[in-house]
Design a protein around this motif. Structure first.
Motif, mmCIF file in Angstrom:
data_model
loop_
_atom_site.group_PDB
_atom_site.id
_atom_site.type_symbol
_atom_site.label_atom_id
_atom_site.label_comp_id
_atom_site.label_asym_id
_atom_site.label_seq_id
_atom_site.Cartn_x
_atom_site.Cartn_y
_atom_site.Cartn_z
ATOM 1 N N UNK A 62 0.813 -1.222 0.000
ATOM 2 C CA UNK A 62 0.000 0.000 0.000
ATOM 3 C C UNK A 62 0.844 1.268 0.000
ATOM 4 N N UNK A 63 2.170 1.090 -0.031
ATOM 5 C CA UNK A 63 3.079 2.238 -0.035
ATOM 6 C C UNK A 63 4.084 2.089 -1.178
ATOM 7 N N UNK A 64 4.544 3.226 -1.645
ATOM 8 C CA UNK A 64 5.631 3.222 -2.636
ATOM 9 C C UNK A 64 6.943 3.249 -1.862
ATOM 10 N N UNK A 65 7.689 2.169 -1.973
ATOM 11 C CA UNK A 65 8.931 2.042 -1.201
ATOM 12 C C UNK A 65 10.124 2.033 -2.147
ATOM 13 N N UNK A 66 11.023 2.952 -1.933
ATOM 14 C CA UNK A 66 12.301 2.980 -2.661
ATOM 15 C C UNK A 66 13.400 2.644 -1.665
ATOM 16 N N UNK A 67 14.142 1.618 -1.928
ATOM 17 C CA UNK A 67 15.206 1.190 -1.020
ATOM 18 C C UNK A 67 16.371 0.675 -1.854
ATOM 19 N N UNK B 113 9.706 6.075 1.916
ATOM 20 C CA UNK B 113 8.383 5.464 1.974
ATOM 21 C C UNK B 113 7.371 6.560 1.666
ATOM 22 N N UNK B 114 6.526 6.338 0.646
ATOM 23 C CA UNK B 114 5.527 7.325 0.262
ATOM 24 C C UNK B 114 4.151 6.665 0.289
ATOM 25 N N UNK B 115 3.162 7.391 0.849
ATOM 26 C CA UNK B 115 1.820 6.813 0.900
ATOM 27 C C UNK B 115 0.735 7.861 0.818
ATOM 28 N N UNK B 116 -0.305 7.596 0.008
ATOM 29 C CA UNK B 116 -1.502 8.433 -0.059
ATOM 30 C C UNK B 116 -2.571 7.735 0.778
ATOM 31 N N UNK B 117 -2.980 8.377 1.867
ATOM 32 C CA UNK B 117 -3.889 7.744 2.816
ATOM 33 C C UNK B 117 -5.334 8.214 2.670
ATOM 34 N N UNK B 118 -5.648 8.879 1.581
ATOM 35 C CA UNK B 118 -7.012 9.341 1.359
ATOM 36 C C UNK B 118 -7.269 10.702 1.962
ATOM 37 N N UNK B 119 -7.086 10.820 3.284
ATOM 38 C CA UNK B 119 -7.270 12.125 3.931
ATOM 39 C C UNK B 119 -5.944 12.840 4.154
ATOM 40 N N UNK B 120 -4.909 12.378 3.481
ATOM 41 C CA UNK B 120 -3.594 13.003 3.602
ATOM 42 C C UNK B 120 -2.515 12.090 3.052
ATOM 43 N N UNK B 121 -1.289 12.511 3.200
ATOM 44 C CA UNK B 121 -0.167 11.733 2.657
ATOM 45 C C UNK B 121 1.010 11.752 3.616
ATOM 46 N N UNK B 122 1.886 10.762 3.454
ATOM 47 C CA UNK B 122 3.106 10.713 4.262
ATOM 48 C C UNK B 122 4.299 10.438 3.354
ATOM 49 N N UNK B 123 5.432 10.927 3.801
ATOM 50 C CA UNK B 123 6.693 10.681 3.097
ATOM 51 C C UNK B 123 7.783 10.600 4.163
#
Length: 584
Positions: free
Chosen positions: A168-173, A180-190
């Motif tokens: 459920x997240x875009x992970x670059x490693x 780690x990047x994620x769109x959670x619907x009511x916001x996003x995290x990086x």
């Protein structure tokens, strides 16, 4: 929702009352928390703190380790200890009264190794990212080396795997990026792990920055480039978290001293949160390092991840093998130590300065000018010293005198203003802090202006200091010599020979150990003392130099010249007295 509030408040009360062992700074931090609960400038809200604690404890598990009884921890819930909840409550609980603006914008968390620091950083990063997702949360975990920040990053990845959320997240490693990047619907995290490299990080933008192992940062810019990346956010948070190191002229050590002043209330910084866990020192700077009480004071996870018998065994090894002592002090008691090749213990000088100040009846709250005027009023015969630099570098002047049995050193530094910013950053010298405190003059010329040095001696003479002689090294100093002679000073060439300088060195060393050396508490002088490396020669003399190429010892050198002049002057007076007695 106040599930953890009573626990956190009880923790603070237990620290203050002594029910739970803690060092001076932890006690001060807990008192600050309890005082601020009743401070009308702040609203206290538990919601965000409780949310972060719940996220961590419900979504994270341990990836490794064992309990004290040997039970494996992998896969067990990552439950926070009271001290960790206390930190979270402080960081997220206080708001400026009547607003949605959090009080704390910056934090300094100082704890010994093996207290769960790295995994706490990782869990906190994850929870803060989710908490602030509606603002488009961006979290940077920054280590002095990439390997350090990757420990936290990999712990987050491990837990995403345990949760079954990796897809459920875009992970670059990879070698280029760890994010780690994620769109959670009511916001996003990086969330991104990176090494502190200010030359490649001018375009960063984040709301939370975590500077891990701050003691390993080579320059303030490595920290400040992350801090400056937060200007687009109101509820930003810069966290420095670290264990002690062995460079007492580093950015981290200076930050530690600043944070201690906040807790002492000698400096006011309402937006800076401070948590310092270390062993206590006595008034002379000594640590009772074999005492389990000090072990427990220093380690919040004592009896949890810190095994009492292990740390006691390390203490005994440190006693029996002095080579192990510095590491034990810095890593397990969280006490900053001088570099292995540094000669002096700066705590000895600080104690001597404090004791001598009392004997001289000088009020420590007096400003520098008042202290100088008082010293000038005493019946003292002063000798001077000067260490001139070539072109553009640190130069220093000094006066040295003896009052009763106390040696007094007054030093001043000089630096060309055109080179100051570059050198302060490259060599990590707090030139601008010294200037603000009155210990340094910025020369308004591209190179050292020797007239500034001469004018300092003239100014001291005008204040009332009776200067008999000034010692100097003729190298780079022809202009200084000529100017001083014209100004009416007696100037003596002081050879840069270790046999000659050894006399002054030994006198300063003995006086400081005896508690009879006063240097007005000059941070510039302390900086130079901490950089002195010395070798005992076979002829019972001392040969000294600076510990590293980029460091400076110029103020100490100038004081050595002045001290040698004082010794020679006393010897000459004694010979004259002996001759007169013989003649009679």
């Amino acid at each position: 929702m106040k599930k953890n509030f009573d626990l956190v408040k009880q923790y603070a009360n237990d620290i203050i009352t002594g029910k739970k062992l803690a060092n001076k700074e932890q006690i001060q931090g807990c008192q600050r928390f309890l005082d601020d609960l009743n401070n009308k400038d702040y609203d206290f809200k538990v919601k965000d703190a409780e949310t972060v604690i719940a996220i961590i404890e419900k979504t994270f598990v341990h990836d490794q380790g064992e309990k004290l009884d040997g039970t494996p921890l992998q896969g067990e819930p990552f439950l926070l200890e009271p001290w960790q909840k206390f930190i979270i409550y402080n960081l997220l609980g206080f708001y400026k009264a009547g607003t949605k603006i959090r009080r704390y914008k910056e934090a300094f968390i100082f704890i010994p190794r093996k207290n769960g620091k790295t995994r706490f950083v990782a869990a906190l990063s994850w929870a803060l990212a989710l908490l602030n997702r509606k603002s488009g949360s961006k979290i940077y975990i920054v280590g002095a080396a990439l390997e350090q920040s990757l420990q936290s990053f990999n712990f987050i990845l491990f837990n995403l795997g345990q949760l079954g959320e990796k897809d459920n997240f875009r992970i670059l490693d990879n070698n280029q990026e760890h994010s780690i990047t994620g769109d959670l619907g009511d916001g996003s995290i990086y969330i991104k792990a990176l090494a502190a490299n200010p030359d490649r990080q001018d375009s960063l933008n984040c709301n939370v920055g975590i500077a891990d192992e701050l003691h390993a940062y080579k320059s303030p810019k490595q920290y400040n480039i992350i801090k400056e990346a937060m200007k687009a956010y109101t509820n930003k948070l810069m966290i420095g978290i670290t264990t002690a190191g062995d460079n007492m002229n580093s950015f981290c050590y200076n930050r530690l001293q600043y944070c201690m002043k906040i807790l002492d209330k000698t400096v006011t910084d309402e937006e800076y949160y401070v948590f310092i866990a270390c062993a206590d020192k006595d008034e002379k700077g000594n640590v009772d390092y074999l005492n389990p009480i000090e072990h427990e004071k220093a380690n919040p996870n004592y009896n949890i991840t810190i095994r009492p018998e292990d740390i006691l065994n390390s203490a005994r090894q440190a006693q029996n093998d002095p080579q192990q002592r510095k590491d034990f002090f810095s890593k397990e008691l969280n006490i900053y130590t001088a570099a292995m090749n540094a000669y002096f213990d700066i705590d000895v000088f600080r104690y001597s300065n404090t004791q001598s100040e009392k004997e001289l009846k000088i009020n420590p709250n007096w400003d520098l000018d008042k202290k100088l005027k008082y010293l000038a009023s005493l019946k003292i015969k002063w000798t001077g010293g000067c260490d001139c630099s070539k072109l553009y570098d640190l130069s220093a002047t000094a006066l040295h005198g003896e009052y009763k049995d106390i040696d007094i050193s007054i030093t001043h530094a000089f630096f060309p203003i055109t080179q100051a910013a570059r050198k302060a950053e490259e060599d990590n010298i707090p030139l601008f802090g010294w200037k603000d405190d009155g210990w340094l003059t910025m020369c308004n010329t591209p190179t050292i202006n020797y007239s500034d040095l001469i004018n300092w001696f003239l100014y001291m003479k005008k204040l009332g200091f009776k200067i008999s002689q000034v010692g100097y090294d003729r190298k780079f100093a022809e202009e200084f010599y000529t100017g001083m002679k014209k100004a009416g000073f007696s100037v003596v060439d002081e050879p840069q020979l270790y046999l000659n300088k050894s006399q002054g060195f030994k006198r300063i060393e003995k006086k400081s150990i005896d508690g009879k050396f006063y240097y007005l508490g000059s941070q510039a002088y302390e900086y130079c003392v901490k950089n002195v490396r010395a070798i005992d020669k076979t002829d019972d003399a001392i040969q000294y130099e600076k510990t590293e190429y980029k460091q400076r010892i110029d103020l100490f050198d100038a004081d050595i010249f002045a001290t040698v002049r004082l010794i020679k002057s006393k010897e000459k007076s004694q010979k004259a007295n002996d001759w007169l007695k013989g003649g009679n």
